[in-house]
Design an enzyme around this catalytic site. Structure first.
Site, PDB file in Angstrom:
ATOM      1  N   PHE A 182       3.031  -8.701   2.576  1.00 24.83           N
ATOM      2  CA  PHE A 182       3.011  -7.600   1.278  1.00 24.83           C
ATOM      3  C   PHE A 182       3.910  -6.247   1.941  1.00 24.83           C
ATOM      4  CE2 PHE A 182      -1.166  -7.308   3.608  1.00 24.83           C
ATOM      5  CZ  PHE A 182      -1.196  -6.075   4.073  1.00 24.83           C
ATOM      6  N   LYS A 230      -2.252   7.713  -4.257  1.00 24.19           N
ATOM      7  CA  LYS A 230      -0.884   6.673  -4.362  1.00 24.19           C
ATOM      8  C   LYS A 230      -0.153   7.119  -5.753  1.00 24.19           C
ATOM      9  CE  LYS A 230      -2.560   3.532  -1.358  1.00 24.19           C
ATOM     10  NZ  LYS A 230      -2.734   1.675  -1.154  1.00 24.19           N
ATOM     11  N   ARG A 246     -13.864   5.822   2.683  1.00 30.76           N
ATOM     12  CA  ARG A 246     -13.496   4.240   2.551  1.00 30.76           C
ATOM     13  C   ARG A 246     -14.901   3.929   1.514  1.00 30.76           C
ATOM     14  NH1 ARG A 246      -9.001   2.098   4.412  1.00 30.76           N
ATOM     15  NH2 ARG A 246     -10.347   0.038   4.488  1.00 30.76           N
ATOM     16  N   HIS A 302      -5.240   5.690  -0.545  1.00 33.53           N
ATOM     17  CA  HIS A 302      -5.363   5.415   0.794  1.00 33.53           C
ATOM     18  C   HIS A 302      -6.338   6.141   1.719  1.00 33.53           C
ATOM     19  CE1 HIS A 302      -4.103   4.366   4.990  1.00 33.53           C
ATOM     20  NE2 HIS A 302      -4.241   5.675   5.183  1.00 33.53           N
ATOM     21  N   THR A 331     -10.202  -2.826  -1.291  1.00 32.28           N
ATOM     22  CA  THR A 331      -8.740  -2.829  -1.250  1.00 32.28           C
ATOM     23  C   THR A 331      -8.358  -3.414  -2.447  1.00 32.28           C
ATOM     24  OG1 THR A 331      -8.475  -3.134   1.168  1.00 32.28           O
ATOM     25  CG2 THR A 331      -6.425  -3.461  -0.235  1.00 32.28           C
ATOM     26  N   ASN A 372      -3.336   0.650  -5.926  1.00 29.17           N
ATOM     27  CA  ASN A 372      -4.719   0.699  -5.851  1.00 29.17           C
ATOM     28  C   ASN A 372      -5.150   2.018  -5.470  1.00 29.17           C
ATOM     29  OD1 ASN A 372      -4.037   0.945  -3.015  1.00 29.17           O
ATOM     30  ND2 ASN A 372      -5.116  -1.038  -2.487  1.00 29.17           N
ATOM     31  N   TYR A 410       3.063   2.831   7.369  1.00 28.24           N
ATOM     32  CA  TYR A 410       2.641   1.548   7.353  1.00 28.24           C
ATOM     33  C   TYR A 410       3.065   0.523   8.283  1.00 28.24           C
ATOM     34  CZ  TYR A 410      -0.278   2.487   3.190  1.00 28.24           C
ATOM     35  OH  TYR A 410      -1.384   3.031   2.171  1.00 28.24           O
ATOM     36  N   GLU A 447      -2.537   9.307  11.604  1.00 26.23           N
ATOM     37  CA  GLU A 447      -1.968   9.713  10.417  1.00 26.23           C
ATOM     38  C   GLU A 447      -2.158  11.231  10.000  1.00 26.23           C
ATOM     39  OE1 GLU A 447      -4.538   7.179   7.920  1.00 26.23           O
ATOM     40  OE2 GLU A 447      -3.632   5.145   8.728  1.00 26.23           O
ATOM     41  N   ARG A 489     -11.068   3.140  -6.614  1.00 29.20           N
ATOM     42  CA  ARG A 489     -10.348   1.775  -7.149  1.00 29.20           C
ATOM     43  C   ARG A 489     -10.979   1.162  -8.443  1.00 29.20           C
ATOM     44  NH1 ARG A 489      -9.038   0.421  -0.640  1.00 29.20           N
ATOM     45  NH2 ARG A 489      -7.019   1.357  -0.849  1.00 29.20           N
TER      46      ARG A 489
END
Ligand code: RTP
Ligand code: MG
Length: 141
Positions: A59, A11, A87, A117, A93, A114, A51, A128, A104
């Site tokens: 949010f 990100k 993950r 993704h 998150t 964060n 998203y 995706e 993270r």
């Protein structure tokens, strides 16, 4: 465990921190192969589409603004159980709740900024990957 493909995004916060290489090292050290990658500065429309599943969440607006605030690095990771493995490498998150040693915990500043993704299931990984790498086979061979 099957060989899978998953979609990963570094990100804008982590790209700005100049830690793309450090995050790529986490993927490769865990046995994940980077089989496609591109840097992009997402448009508002692209971020909203990507998203869309969160469109009704409070949010959503902040998430889209953040994702278009600077360039992102987008990659397809391949390996055994790649979706869950990525993950695990990412951590929770909210970086305050992320286990020590996760991406993270080490690189993220807040639940909004964060760092990364990662697709959360085979179905979302397929959607995706097709979104950012159209024409790419979403299943590992
Ligand atoms: P991602 O989709 O980005 O990999 O993150 P995730 O699965 O861990 O979290 P998800 O529930 O899919 O949420 C997507 C992103 O929205 C932001 N978020 N903010 N303020 C909040 O309560 C909140 N909850 C989620 C986060 O930036 C999260 O990565
Ligand atoms: Mg998610």
């Amino acid at each position: 465990m099957a060989i899978e493909r998953t979609l990963s995004i570094i990100k804008p916060d982590a790209v700005a921190k100049n830690v793309i290489g450090k995050i790529y090292d986490r993927f490769e050290s865990a046995g994940l192969k980077i089989i496609a990658s591109k840097m992009a500065h997402l448009s508002q429309s692209e971020a909203e589409q990507f998203y869309a599943v969160h469109a009704a969440r409070p949010f959503f607006k902040d998430l889209v603004s953040f994702m278009i605030s600077g360039p992102v690095m987008i990659q397809v990771l391949q390996g055994e159980g790649a979706i869950a493995k990525n993950r695990d490498l990412m951590g929770a998150t909210d970086p305050k709740k992320a286990d020590a040693g996760t991406i993270r915990a080490d690189f993220a500043d807040s639940i909004d900024a964060n760092a990364v993704h990662g697709s959360d299931a085979p179905e979302t990984a397929a959607v995706e990957i097709a979104f950012f790498f159209p024409g790419m086979n979403v299943f590992a061979r």
